[in-house]
Design an enzyme around this catalytic site. Structure first.
Site, PDB file in Angstrom:
ATOM      1  N   ASP A 105      40.889  21.480 -18.729  1.00  0.00           N
ATOM      2  CA  ASP A 105      39.885  20.578 -18.154  1.00  0.00           C
ATOM      3  C   ASP A 105      40.449  19.764 -16.996  1.00  0.00           C
ATOM      4  OD1 ASP A 105      37.379  21.016 -19.271  1.00  0.00           O
ATOM      5  OD2 ASP A 105      37.885  19.958 -21.107  1.00  0.00           O
ATOM      6  N   HIS A 126      36.489  31.368 -24.373  1.00  0.00           N
ATOM      7  CA  HIS A 126      36.954  31.317 -25.760  1.00  0.00           C
ATOM      8  C   HIS A 126      37.391  32.684 -26.259  1.00  0.00           C
ATOM      9  CE1 HIS A 126      36.278  27.101 -26.652  1.00  0.00           C
ATOM     10  NE2 HIS A 126      35.369  27.196 -25.719  1.00  0.00           N
ATOM     11  N   GLU A 184      42.887  14.626 -19.599  1.00  0.00           N
ATOM     12  CA  GLU A 184      42.201  15.783 -19.031  1.00  0.00           C
ATOM     13  C   GLU A 184      41.185  15.401 -17.962  1.00  0.00           C
ATOM     14  OE1 GLU A 184      40.390  17.874 -22.310  1.00  0.00           O
ATOM     15  OE2 GLU A 184      39.916  16.017 -23.339  1.00  0.00           O
ATOM     16  N   CYS A 219      49.004  20.520 -24.046  1.00  0.00           N
ATOM     17  CA  CYS A 219      48.390  21.432 -25.015  1.00  0.00           C
ATOM     18  C   CYS A 219      47.430  22.413 -24.361  1.00  0.00           C
ATOM     19  CB  CYS A 219      47.668  20.663 -26.126  1.00  0.00           C
ATOM     20  SG  CYS A 219      46.219  19.750 -25.567  1.00  0.00           S
TER      21      CYS A 219
END
Length: 539
Positions: free
Chosen positions: A454, A188, A430, A501
């Site tokens: 993912d 992150h 995903e 995305c």
């Protein structure tokens, strides 16, 4: 001059002082005391200081994020005035003849456990609140500083790594760049750096030490290098590199207002990925065509209790209004795995990436899910909101989601609350399972959005957060690209559109391949909108 090399996750050059992220390392010990009334007085003094701090935080939050989001600090003030809480602490001090710190920590544990065991979701949320306010008192009693970045000027933020809950609380205006000892390209910290358009280097190892706190440094995000106390020659070289980078960005600015269309006329939507309301400004600044991923879980990560329907409604409505009719795709709650929230009280799992997360939490705790859906549907009356659901593996899950949506819309209709009755519903692709049944899934939804982070993790059986596996993690693996193509073909076969995305959407070495597959939309960090547009227009 000290030179340390790691892995670049976002290019650019930053020059400034290093500020290490400080974490409070309080250890509460049980100590016998003779003067129990003196300890009670210490506690009451710390409690009064905590209330004053919370009042200031409430006022600041009112200015920054509005009344609904500032309300949590009022709740914390009320908890510090709770007689049961106060009497418990004072009673432990007097009867057990112990120090105030131990009494506060014990009461926090007892109350938190009591709240967590209740059936009501609101009361469960108070477990994290009582921990939070107690931590504040313990910090005051111990004289320790609060966790975070202690700097008045913008600085290069250094850390071992940063959790999602830590990154969301950073004052973004104070961050020049990131340098971390560990972490992966999908951490992150890396995602935040790409969103903020600032240089970041990870994997610097233990050579990056807290002893460098406050020293002058340069991050070269192009090479993954950090220079500590740089010499004059290096400083001049990096300033020139910084100037050239700024010139390149100025050239990209000329692409604002231009279409995302190839020389042969193929058009593609280029949208942005964001984590909170503040990022909307970056989307507009970079001329994004819409928002392809609003990570709604950051509303939960930024809060110390379950965000209410009203709090969520205000946030979604504001984003929809600010985007002025452009599509805003909001992903429902994706908590779990690497995104942990204390008040959810999720049990420790051997393999959290394959565990209780995302849509699995929503479908097994429908009261949380319905609160979010009500807020989303109410906000849909104020703009072009679309909703997508993460971690889908079956058609049955989508059908169950639709049943819950039907319950929500029935309640809204009964209350005569307006909403968009034609709201687009999509799912994230995903998991390999979703790819393999994508033709059937396409019959149930309006669009697909491929979460390549993912999808890569689950296809290659590689933990995307494990830095030791970086060399094995081939994001261009033929199997991943084949899965994206299969999902695209099946979406189009049912007349539905498909976007990407995940981080791979911003990989301009794959843009041509994605367009050849017929991908309709690429959603990237705001800073990558113009570079991706440039690449599309060159094809």
């Amino acid at each position: 001059m000290i030179t340390i090399t790691g892995k670049s996750v976002f290019g650019g050059v930053s020059i400034g002082k290093i500020s290490f992220y400080k974490r409070d390392k309080k250890v509460v010990k049980r100590l016998h005391v003779e003067d129990t009334e003196g300890e009670v007085t210490r506690f009451q003094s710390a409690r009064a200081t905590a209330i004053e701090q919370l009042k200031k935080l409430y006022e600041k939050a009112m200015d920054d994020v509005g009344e609904a989001n500032a309300a949590i600090f009022e709740i914390h003030q009320m908890m510090l005035d709770d007689l049961d809480y106060i009497e418990s602490i004072e009673n432990i001090i007097r009867t057990q003849e112990v120090n105030a710190e131990f009494a506060v920590a014990t009461t926090a544990d007892n109350f938190s456990e009591m709240f967590a065991s209740m059936d009501d979701a609101y009361m469960q949320g108070r477990a994290a609140d009582v921990k939070d306010v107690s931590e504040r008192i313990l910090t005051i009693l111990s004289g320790a500083g609060e966790s975070g970045v202690k700097t008045d000027e913008p600085a290069i933020i250094a850390a071992d790594d940063l959790a999602p809950s830590e990154t969301v609380q950073l004052d973004k205006d104070k961050v020049l760049g990131f340098a971390t000892m560990y972490g992966s390209s999908n951490s992150h910290t890396a995602i935040l750096a790409r969103t903020m358009n600032i240089p970041a280097v990870i994997g610097l190892g233990q050579e990056l030490s807290e002893k460098f706190d406050g020293r002058d440094a340069i991050i070269d995000g192009f090479t993954g290098t950090i220079y500590i106390e740089p010499d004059e020659a290096t400083l001049e070289l990096m300033r020139e590199k910084q100037r050239q980078d700024q010139e390149q960005r100025a050239l990209l600015e000329q692409l604002k207002g231009k279409e995302n269309v190839t020389k042969s006329g193929q058009k593609v939507n280029v949208y942005a990925n964001i984590g909170n309301i503040a990022d909307v400004g970056l989307v507009l600044k970079n001329d994004g065509g819409g928002i392809g991923l609003f990570r709604s879980e950051f509303l939960y990560l930024e809060s110390s209790t379950f965000p209410t329907e009203e709090e969520q409604f205000v946030a979604y409505k504001q984003v929809a209004e600010n985007m002025a009719g452009k599509r805003v795709i909001i992903r429902t709650l994706d908590i779990g795995a690497d995104k942990q929230v204390d008040y959810f009280n999720l049990a420790k799992e051997e393999n959290p990436a394959l565990g209780y997360r995302a849509i699995r939490i929503c479908l097994t705790q429908p009261e949380i899910f319905k609160t979010q859906l009500r807020a989303l549907y109410r906000a849909s009356a104020f703009g072009q909101i679309a909703i997508m659901f993460p971690m889908i593996i079956s058609v049955d899950e989508v059908k169950r989601i639709k049943e819950i949506i039907a319950e929500v819309t029935e309640e809204l209709d009964a209350a005569e609350i307006p909403y968009n009755k034609n709201i687009e519903l999509g799912i994230m692709i995903e998991t390999p399972a979703a790819v393999m049944v994508s033709r059937e899934l396409a019959k149930e939804v309006d669009f697909f959005s491929v979460g390549t982070n993912d999808l890569t993790q689950y296809t290659l059986a590689i933990d995307r957060q494990n830095p030791k596996l970086e060399s094995f993690c081939d994001t261009h693996h033929p199997a991943i690209l084949a899965m994206i193509k299969m999902a695209a073909d099946n979406a189009h076969a049912e007349g539905k559109w498909i976007g990407i995305c995940g981080e791979l959407g911003a990989d301009t070495t794959l843009t041509e391949q994605f367009l050849a597959m017929g991908v309709d939309e690429l959603s990237v960090s705001p800073a990558m909108i113009l570079p991706v547009r440039k690449r599309i227009r060159e094809l």
